[in-house]
Design an enzyme around this catalytic site. Sequence first.
Site: not given
Length: 160
Positions: A77-78, A114-115, A129
Amino acid sequence: MPSPLTHFDAAGQAHMVDVGAKAETARVAVATGWIAMQPATFALVRDGGHKKGDVLGIARVAAIMASKQASSLIPLCHPIALTRVAVEFALDDATSRVGCTVTAETVGKTGVEMEALTAVSVALLTVYDMCKAVDRGMEMGGIRLLEKAGGKSGHWKAED
């Protein structure tokens, strides 16, 4: 014959795609996902009654932080300069689900899918969590791209 998978070269070796010759354009990606929990856990999240604090507020910050780390987590990924990241949560009382939708934007040579997907994933993991002490059986799912715009491939929208 070249591979239709852009992250492999003609010899089948993994490589980072060369985006050097691509034009800089405005790019947007929208991703979504959900986390389901017990009704009592959902009430804690919805009503802000969790002893750890504002679950969704912390998950929002985690999503934004994660969007900026996608290239550190995903090998090919860039790294990109994000211009905007927006995180929205939707609470569904009927299913005890928290939905998360992230919009990521940039002006650059490669997209922001992807971000956005990383941000959604980490937001949901953060909810898990923070709530795992009261509900270890939470389930995450539906993480997917809803829409992307910009670049050579243009506009794409998921079918409902």
